[in-house]
Design a protein around this motif. Structure first.
Motif, PDB file in Angstrom:
ATOM      1  N   TRP A 275      91.561 -44.568  33.085  1.00 56.72           N
ATOM      2  CA  TRP A 275      91.230 -44.988  34.437  1.00 56.72           C
ATOM      3  C   TRP A 275      89.777 -45.445  34.482  1.00 56.72           C
ATOM      4  O   TRP A 275      88.966 -45.098  33.624  1.00 56.72           O
ATOM      5  N   TYR A 276      89.473 -46.229  35.472  1.00 57.56           N
ATOM      6  CA  TYR A 276      88.099 -46.661  35.690  1.00 57.56           C
ATOM      7  C   TYR A 276      87.623 -46.070  37.014  1.00 57.56           C
ATOM      8  O   TYR A 276      88.415 -45.728  37.895  1.00 57.56           O
ATOM      9  N   ILE A 277      86.317 -45.947  37.140  1.00 60.70           N
ATOM     10  CA  ILE A 277      85.701 -45.500  38.388  1.00 60.70           C
ATOM     11  C   ILE A 277      84.540 -46.436  38.687  1.00 60.70           C
ATOM     12  O   ILE A 277      83.648 -46.622  37.860  1.00 60.70           O
ATOM     13  N   SER A 278      84.560 -47.037  39.857  1.00 57.17           N
ATOM     14  CA  SER A 278      83.480 -47.906  40.302  1.00 57.17           C
ATOM     15  C   SER A 278      82.823 -47.248  41.507  1.00 57.17           C
ATOM     16  O   SER A 278      83.511 -46.808  42.435  1.00 57.17           O
ATOM     17  N   GLU A 279      81.513 -47.173  41.491  1.00 53.00           N
ATOM     18  CA  GLU A 279      80.774 -46.400  42.494  1.00 53.00           C
ATOM     19  C   GLU A 279      79.633 -47.224  43.061  1.00 53.00           C
ATOM     20  O   GLU A 279      78.943 -47.947  42.323  1.00 53.00           O
ATOM     21  N   VAL A 280      79.390 -47.110  44.362  1.00 56.61           N
ATOM     22  CA  VAL A 280      78.252 -47.776  44.979  1.00 56.61           C
ATOM     23  C   VAL A 280      77.650 -46.848  46.026  1.00 56.61           C
ATOM     24  O   VAL A 280      78.371 -46.198  46.786  1.00 56.61           O
ATOM     25  N   THR A 281      76.333 -46.738  46.023  1.00 56.86           N
ATOM     26  CA  THR A 281      75.640 -46.006  47.072  1.00 56.86           C
ATOM     27  C   THR A 281      75.082 -47.005  48.077  1.00 56.86           C
ATOM     28  O   THR A 281      74.661 -48.102  47.706  1.00 56.86           O
ATOM     29  N   ALA A 282      75.088 -46.624  49.354  1.00 56.65           N
ATOM     30  CA  ALA A 282      74.622 -47.526  50.413  1.00 56.65           C
ATOM     31  C   ALA A 282      74.259 -46.690  51.626  1.00 56.65           C
ATOM     32  O   ALA A 282      74.518 -45.484  51.681  1.00 56.65           O
ATOM     33  N   SER A 283      73.671 -47.332  52.604  1.00 57.95           N
ATOM     34  CA  SER A 283      73.407 -46.655  53.862  1.00 57.95           C
ATOM     35  C   SER A 283      74.737 -46.440  54.579  1.00 57.95           C
ATOM     36  O   SER A 283      75.704 -47.180  54.354  1.00 57.95           O
ATOM     37  N   PRO A 284      74.833 -45.425  55.439  1.00 59.72           N
ATOM     38  CA  PRO A 284      76.103 -45.165  56.131  1.00 59.72           C
ATOM     39  C   PRO A 284      76.643 -46.370  56.888  1.00 59.72           C
ATOM     40  O   PRO A 284      77.858 -46.584  56.929  1.00 59.72           O
ATOM     41  N   GLU A 285      75.755 -47.188  57.463  1.00 60.18           N
ATOM     42  CA  GLU A 285      76.229 -48.340  58.238  1.00 60.18           C
ATOM     43  C   GLU A 285      76.706 -49.488  57.347  1.00 60.18           C
ATOM     44  O   GLU A 285      77.433 -50.376  57.818  1.00 60.18           O
ATOM     45  N   ASN A 286      76.325 -49.477  56.062  1.00 59.58           N
ATOM     46  CA  ASN A 286      76.712 -50.568  55.158  1.00 59.58           C
ATOM     47  C   ASN A 286      77.781 -50.176  54.143  1.00 59.58           C
ATOM     48  O   ASN A 286      78.241 -51.015  53.371  1.00 59.58           O
ATOM     49  N   VAL A 287      78.186 -48.904  54.117  1.00 63.57           N
ATOM     50  CA  VAL A 287      79.021 -48.447  53.012  1.00 63.57           C
ATOM     51  C   VAL A 287      80.415 -49.061  53.044  1.00 63.57           C
ATOM     52  O   VAL A 287      80.998 -49.348  51.979  1.00 63.57           O
TER      53      VAL A 287
END
Length: 269
Positions: free
Chosen positions: A124-136
């Motif tokens: 399996w793959y996992i793709s992750e991104v962090t962002a501000s709550p309003e942009n997530v």
């Protein structure tokens, strides 16, 4: 011995659980932050899918260490899938950064990783991104669109990204190959009869296989990925946001979840 060993399945293989759906969580914290994930099924590091078939070897067919300049023979090399995965990881990370940071200005941090084990059918793959709550939510959408465009070849892997990823991978190998932990990781499982595609060629041929790969090889591998729930694939997406209001949380810190499991599939509600 070297890969004259039959390319049979590992004994008593463990299939992957096929779980999909979407989850939303709020977690107690002192700062406003958010993270989004996409996870989906792909072949294992030796090219076996969860149903036991291989991406480039037919039933009963053995791998070959043939002419790497010939596409058909290159894809039957026992290291083809593993080398392609290593290169693909770097290529996708570069594409995610270009999409999420340079174009959309949504994040400073996006990661793509692949998980697979010697004796496990599929990976399996996992793709992750962090962002501000309003942009997530937008960041999750862009991340999914980026993976779909790569898989469907509507935005192919560019030569610049491919060449840069290969240089980086070969440079890392040159720097790491003298370290004990790197070598132990490479040779681990070579004498296990259940890991039939791992032999001395693992040390001899890796650089040659990576050097022979092309963007078409990576697209060939990407076609086997499940990247979008829109097609009915068991893709798991998740958004977690912090809650800074002081609302009381459960013992594990989770305030609220908007999804649940049902017969192995997560259903949003």
């Amino acid at each position: 011995g070297d890969p004259g060993r039959a390319a049979h399945m590992p004994p008593e293989p463990v299939p992957l659980a096929r779980v999909g759906g979407h989850f939303d969580f709020e977690l107690a914290d002192t700062d406003d932050r958010a993270v989004a994930f996409i996870a989906g099924e792909c072949p294992g590091i030796f090219g076996y899918r969860s149903d036991g078939t291989h991406i480039s070897l037919g039933e009963g067919e053995e791998p070959i260490r043939g002419d790497l300049s010939i596409q058909k023979e290159r894809r039957k090399h026992p290291l083809f899938a593993h080398a392609s995965f290593d290169l693909l990881r770097s290529v996708i990370n570069r594409r995610l950064f270009a999409s999420l940071r340079e174009r959309e200005r949504l994040t400073y941090d996006a990661k793509f990783n692949l998980a697979g084990y010697d004796r496990l059918l599929g990976g399996w793959y996992i793709s992750e991104v962090t962002a501000s709550p309003e942009n997530v939510e937008r960041a999750l959408s862009v991340m999914e669109e980026t993976l779909i465009a790569l898989r469907d070849e509507t935005r192919r892997i560019t030569k610049d990204h491919f060449d840069a990823a290969r240089r980086s991978l070969l440079s890392k190998l040159a720097n790491e190959k003298e370290k004990n932990d790197f070598m132990v990781e490479l040779i681990h499982g070579m004498q296990d009869p259940g890991v039939t595609l791992k032999g001395p060629h693992y040390l001899r041929d890796y650089v040659d296989v990576v050097s022979a790969l092309t963007p078409d090889d990576l697209h060939f591998l990407l076609k086997t990925f499940e990247v979008s729930a829109r097609s009915g694939a068991p893709v798991l997406t998740c958004i977690a946001r912090t809650n800074t209001t002081g609302q009381e949380s459960n013992d594990d810190g989770v305030i609220r979840s908007s999804a649940q499991f049902h017969k192995g599939v997560a259903l949003s509600h």
